[in-house]
Design a protein around this motif. Sequence first.
Motif, PDB file in Angstrom:
ATOM      1  N   LEU A  35       0.848  -1.191   0.000  1.00  0.00           N
ATOM      2  CA  LEU A  35       0.000   0.000   0.000  1.00  0.00           C
ATOM      3  C   LEU A  35       0.886   1.244   0.000  1.00  0.00           C
ATOM      4  N   THR A  36       0.619   2.155  -0.922  1.00  0.00           N
ATOM      5  CA  THR A  36       1.399   3.381  -1.053  1.00  0.00           C
ATOM      6  C   THR A  36       0.586   4.572  -0.546  1.00  0.00           C
ATOM      7  N   ILE A  37       1.252   5.449   0.199  1.00  0.00           N
ATOM      8  CA  ILE A  37       0.593   6.667   0.679  1.00  0.00           C
ATOM      9  C   ILE A  37       1.270   7.864   0.035  1.00  0.00           C
ATOM     10  N   ASP A  38       0.499   8.622  -0.727  1.00  0.00           N
ATOM     11  CA  ASP A  38       0.972   9.888  -1.286  1.00  0.00           C
ATOM     12  C   ASP A  38       0.355  11.021  -0.473  1.00  0.00           C
ATOM     13  N   THR A  39       1.114  12.072  -0.242  1.00  0.00           N
ATOM     14  CA  THR A  39       0.624  13.169   0.591  1.00  0.00           C
ATOM     15  C   THR A  39       0.712  14.493  -0.153  1.00  0.00           C
ATOM     16  N   LEU A  40      -0.251  15.361   0.110  1.00  0.00           N
ATOM     17  CA  LEU A  40      -0.268  16.706  -0.451  1.00  0.00           C
ATOM     18  C   LEU A  40      -0.484  17.698   0.674  1.00  0.00           C
ATOM     19  N   GLY A  41       0.374  18.697   0.749  1.00  0.00           N
ATOM     20  CA  GLY A  41       0.272  19.712   1.783  1.00  0.00           C
ATOM     21  C   GLY A  41      -0.277  21.014   1.226  1.00  0.00           C
ATOM     22  N   LEU A  42      -1.389  21.492   1.780  1.00  0.00           N
ATOM     23  CA  LEU A  42      -1.980  22.746   1.332  1.00  0.00           C
ATOM     24  C   LEU A  42      -1.342  23.908   2.079  1.00  0.00           C
ATOM     25  N   VAL A  43      -0.617  24.753   1.351  1.00  0.00           N
ATOM     26  CA  VAL A  43       0.082  25.902   1.935  1.00  0.00           C
ATOM     27  C   VAL A  43       0.789  25.479   3.229  1.00  0.00           C
ATOM     28  N   PRO A  44       1.676  24.499   3.165  1.00  0.00           N
ATOM     29  CA  PRO A  44       2.226  23.922   4.399  1.00  0.00           C
ATOM     30  C   PRO A  44       3.337  24.772   5.021  1.00  0.00           C
ATOM     31  N   ASP A  45       3.435  24.676   6.356  1.00  0.00           N
ATOM     32  CA  ASP A  45       4.605  25.239   7.030  1.00  0.00           C
ATOM     33  C   ASP A  45       5.665  24.141   7.116  1.00  0.00           C
ATOM     34  N   ALA A  46       6.812  24.463   7.708  1.00  0.00           N
ATOM     35  CA  ALA A  46       7.932  23.518   7.726  1.00  0.00           C
ATOM     36  C   ALA A  46       7.586  22.226   8.469  1.00  0.00           C
ATOM     37  N   LYS A  47       6.873  22.341   9.613  1.00  0.00           N
ATOM     38  CA  LYS A  47       6.545  21.144  10.398  1.00  0.00           C
ATOM     39  C   LYS A  47       5.578  20.235   9.639  1.00  0.00           C
ATOM     40  N   THR A  48       4.585  20.846   8.999  1.00  0.00           N
ATOM     41  CA  THR A  48       3.632  20.053   8.221  1.00  0.00           C
ATOM     42  C   THR A  48       4.331  19.355   7.064  1.00  0.00           C
ATOM     43  N   GLN A  93       6.325  16.362   8.305  1.00  0.00           N
ATOM     44  CA  GLN A  93       5.498  15.230   8.696  1.00  0.00           C
ATOM     45  C   GLN A  93       4.911  14.518   7.475  1.00  0.00           C
ATOM     46  N   LEU A  94       4.383  15.280   6.530  1.00  0.00           N
ATOM     47  CA  LEU A  94       3.796  14.667   5.341  1.00  0.00           C
ATOM     48  C   LEU A  94       4.862  13.995   4.475  1.00  0.00           C
ATOM     49  N   SER A  95       6.056  14.569   4.415  1.00  0.00           N
ATOM     50  CA  SER A  95       7.156  13.931   3.682  1.00  0.00           C
ATOM     51  C   SER A  95       7.536  12.608   4.315  1.00  0.00           C
ATOM     52  N   CYS A  96       7.574  12.582   5.638  1.00  0.00           N
ATOM     53  CA  CYS A  96       7.928  11.356   6.362  1.00  0.00           C
ATOM     54  C   CYS A  96       6.907  10.263   6.097  1.00  0.00           C
ATOM     55  N   ILE A  97       5.619  10.616   6.093  1.00  0.00           N
ATOM     56  CA  ILE A  97       4.558   9.635   5.827  1.00  0.00           C
ATOM     57  C   ILE A  97       4.732   9.036   4.442  1.00  0.00           C
ATOM     58  N   ALA A  98       4.974   9.897   3.441  1.00  0.00           N
ATOM     59  CA  ALA A  98       5.136   9.418   2.070  1.00  0.00           C
ATOM     60  C   ALA A  98       6.385   8.557   1.931  1.00  0.00           C
ATOM     61  N   ASP A  99       7.501   9.006   2.522  1.00  0.00           N
ATOM     62  CA  ASP A  99       8.757   8.252   2.425  1.00  0.00           C
ATOM     63  C   ASP A  99       8.619   6.846   2.982  1.00  0.00           C
ATOM     64  N   ALA A 100       7.849   6.702   4.044  1.00  0.00           N
ATOM     65  CA  ALA A 100       7.747   5.400   4.721  1.00  0.00           C
ATOM     66  C   ALA A 100       7.147   4.327   3.831  1.00  0.00           C
ATOM     67  N   THR A 101       6.312   4.712   2.868  1.00  0.00           N
ATOM     68  CA  THR A 101       5.642   3.717   2.019  1.00  0.00           C
ATOM     69  C   THR A 101       6.052   3.818   0.551  1.00  0.00           C
ATOM     70  N   GLY A 102       7.085   4.602   0.255  1.00  0.00           N
ATOM     71  CA  GLY A 102       7.508   4.755  -1.135  1.00  0.00           C
ATOM     72  C   GLY A 102       6.615   5.665  -1.942  1.00  0.00           C
ATOM     73  N   GLY A 103       5.848   6.522  -1.257  1.00  0.00           N
ATOM     74  CA  GLY A 103       4.970   7.448  -1.948  1.00  0.00           C
ATOM     75  C   GLY A 103       5.653   8.766  -2.242  1.00  0.00           C
ATOM     76  N   THR A 104       4.865   9.749  -2.634  1.00  0.00           N
ATOM     77  CA  THR A 104       5.400  11.066  -2.972  1.00  0.00           C
ATOM     78  C   THR A 104       4.741  12.140  -2.116  1.00  0.00           C
ATOM     79  N   TYR A 105       5.463  13.228  -1.904  1.00  0.00           N
ATOM     80  CA  TYR A 105       4.919  14.389  -1.205  1.00  0.00           C
ATOM     81  C   TYR A 105       4.920  15.576  -2.164  1.00  0.00           C
ATOM     82  N   THR A 106       3.836  16.335  -2.179  1.00  0.00           N
ATOM     83  CA  THR A 106       3.725  17.514  -3.032  1.00  0.00           C
ATOM     84  C   THR A 106       3.191  18.680  -2.229  1.00  0.00           C
ATOM     85  N   SER A 107       3.869  19.814  -2.340  1.00  0.00           N
ATOM     86  CA  SER A 107       3.387  21.051  -1.729  1.00  0.00           C
ATOM     87  C   SER A 107       2.475  21.757  -2.720  1.00  0.00           C
TER      88      SER A 107
END
Length: 421
Positions: free
Chosen positions: A181-194, A197-211
Amino acid sequence: MITRQRLAAGICALLATLTAGVAFPAGAVADETDSTASPKVELVLDVSGSMSAKDIDGGSRMAAAKQAFNEVLDATPEEVQLGIRTLGANYHGNDRKTGCKDTAQLYPVGTLNRTEAKTAVATLQPTGWTPIGPALLKAADDLDGGDGTRRIVLISDGEDTCQPLDPCEVAREIAAKGIGLTIDTLGLVPDAKTRDQLSCIADATGGTYTSVQHKEELSDRVGQLVDRAADPVATPVATEGTAQCSSAPTLKSGLYTDREEFGKQRFYRVDVNPGQELRASVSVGADREVNPDYGVLLRAVTVHGREIVRGEGTGNGRTDVISTGLRYPKAESDDDNAPAETVCLQVTNSFSAAAGVKTTPGLPLELTVDVVDGPSKASDVASFGLGRGWWLLAALVLTGFVAGLLWGWLSRWRLAVWRTN
């Protein structure tokens, strides 16, 4: 007159015969479609109170999310089973324990009824907490079962507010189950902490993070991820390239995955026998925010470092993946016992991390290696670039040549008859 008609009929018959040779090639093989499990996607949407902020193209984050969902629902491929889960959509109070349980399936994973799904999305209003961890656990259960592609697309504008259940640890737990199962994450107008966190979630499952900063970006990216779930998937084999060719792993034909640090290089070895052809391609993904203007270089070099052939690709920030490839035919040898040549594949990237973005782990890399029998000398690699279509061109040329000769002869004969009369 009769003689002229017979001649014309003969010409037509000859042309028909030649045309028939062109029109009926060798029997084609019928398409065989393998029956595979339907891909499943669940969109997980943050509906917490902060989604009411009006900082995306003059509208609220919630409005941008609704517009994106409506466009994606219209374009979802028929074979994709899609569901929608919310977090923070129902509880209005201040009790943390209750708020951290606030996740519900808005639309069940299954065959999509676009009207029902859109109606459900239209009712959403920014409300409560941000229980990302619990929502991911429930979403994994929603997608449980079956062998098809499974993907969670998480859209959020803030950090999880329900610690100590760390959503990054939840993602690692999901990955550890080995359910693909792959988790891709998208951050809406994210700050550094968000973003972290979203990058870490995506990295854990081989997914992608997009701001995401704009409505069109959100719609396009969610649509890409849903479409990607419908693509046929080959499970890559994890490998680990090295900084030097001498210590690199030897790969056979297959699909491989690795990670490469920003601006670094990775080496892999492939053995190519005389008469074989090496075909290789590489894709490097920007799974976090990177600076624009970047590239990837794939080189085939000898063990002594001499370049044989290269492929390169460049990007300017408009895509999250950049790819290139190469081909190297190894000449045949008169010696039946001639040894294989060890070819070193070197992958280099020129990505650079944006300010405040983690550089570890490295960027996800996917390498395809294919060693096949080389083209025979008789076919001249690709038959002058025409592949198997050379016979069609030859038949058309011959048809035109014969038709021209016959038409010229007929014209001369008619002219001679006219002069005689």
